[in-house]
Design a protein around this motif. Sequence first.
Motif, PDB file in Angstrom:
ATOM      1  N   LYS A 166      13.923  -3.645  12.273  1.00 32.34           N
ATOM      2  CA  LYS A 166      13.844  -2.513  11.338  1.00 32.34           C
ATOM      3  C   LYS A 166      12.860  -1.464  11.858  1.00 32.34           C
ATOM      4  O   LYS A 166      13.140  -0.262  11.820  1.00 32.34           O
ATOM      5  CB  LYS A 166      13.411  -3.005   9.958  1.00 32.34           C
ATOM      6  N   ALA A 167      11.722  -1.912  12.382  1.00 32.79           N
ATOM      7  CA  ALA A 167      10.719  -0.984  12.911  1.00 32.79           C
ATOM      8  C   ALA A 167      11.267  -0.211  14.110  1.00 32.79           C
ATOM      9  O   ALA A 167      11.036   0.996  14.238  1.00 32.79           O
ATOM     10  CB  ALA A 167       9.454  -1.749  13.304  1.00 32.79           C
ATOM     11  N   LYS A 177       3.865  -7.123  17.971  1.00 33.78           N
ATOM     12  CA  LYS A 177       4.098  -8.249  17.046  1.00 33.78           C
ATOM     13  C   LYS A 177       3.869  -9.604  17.722  1.00 33.78           C
ATOM     14  O   LYS A 177       3.943 -10.641  17.078  1.00 33.78           O
ATOM     15  CB  LYS A 177       5.527  -8.205  16.492  1.00 33.78           C
ATOM     16  N   MET A 233      13.611  -9.708  12.206  1.00 30.81           N
ATOM     17  CA  MET A 233      14.251  -8.695  11.361  1.00 30.81           C
ATOM     18  C   MET A 233      13.282  -7.544  11.086  1.00 30.81           C
ATOM     19  O   MET A 233      13.680  -6.379  11.082  1.00 30.81           O
ATOM     20  CB  MET A 233      14.741  -9.314  10.049  1.00 30.81           C
ATOM     21  N   GLU A 234      12.015  -7.864  10.898  1.00 26.38           N
ATOM     22  CA  GLU A 234      10.999  -6.840  10.661  1.00 26.38           C
ATOM     23  C   GLU A 234      10.855  -5.922  11.873  1.00 26.38           C
ATOM     24  O   GLU A 234      10.791  -4.695  11.737  1.00 26.38           O
ATOM     25  CB  GLU A 234       9.663  -7.501  10.335  1.00 26.38           C
ATOM     26  N   VAL A 235      10.807  -6.501  13.066  1.00 29.78           N
ATOM     27  CA  VAL A 235      10.656  -5.679  14.263  1.00 29.78           C
ATOM     28  C   VAL A 235      11.942  -4.894  14.547  1.00 29.78           C
ATOM     29  O   VAL A 235      11.880  -3.757  15.004  1.00 29.78           O
ATOM     30  CB  VAL A 235      10.176  -6.506  15.482  1.00 29.78           C
ATOM     31  N   ASP A 264      12.240 -13.751   9.793  1.00 31.65           N
ATOM     32  CA  ASP A 264      11.576 -12.617   9.154  1.00 31.65           C
ATOM     33  C   ASP A 264      10.878 -11.717  10.171  1.00 31.65           C
ATOM     34  O   ASP A 264      10.887 -10.495  10.037  1.00 31.65           O
ATOM     35  CB  ASP A 264      10.575 -13.091   8.094  1.00 31.65           C
ATOM     36  N   GLN A 265      10.286 -12.324  11.196  1.00 31.25           N
ATOM     37  CA  GLN A 265       9.606 -11.548  12.240  1.00 31.25           C
ATOM     38  C   GLN A 265      10.585 -10.677  13.016  1.00 31.25           C
ATOM     39  O   GLN A 265      10.324  -9.500  13.246  1.00 31.25           O
ATOM     40  CB  GLN A 265       8.909 -12.479  13.232  1.00 31.25           C
TER      41      GLN A 265
END
Length: 100
Positions: A58-59, A33, A54-56, A51-52
């Motif tokens: 979750k991943a 990322k 939180m996205e990572v 957002d970045q």
Amino acid sequence: MTTLLEISVTPVGTESTSYKEYVTDAIKLIKDKGLNYHIGPSSTVIEGEIDQVMEVAKAIHKHSLKRNANRVVTNLRIEERSDKDMSISHQMRAVKEASQ
């Protein structure tokens, strides 16, 4: 504004007590990322927009479940300021200077 997200993933029900593979997988996801990060003894701090990060996070959690863990416990701590921007390096430098 930059957000600092501290993540700690605990896989449960694996054959090993080592977390090394989970940490290296998480670091790969963070690097993919393009985010800055700092590995600590029992957690990793990720720097980026909310957002970045939180996205990572979750991943990382989902990837840990897809590995060989029967259960995964993920703890997150989010630090964000509205008055000024911050970074991992600034936070670490400020603490180091204050402790001298």
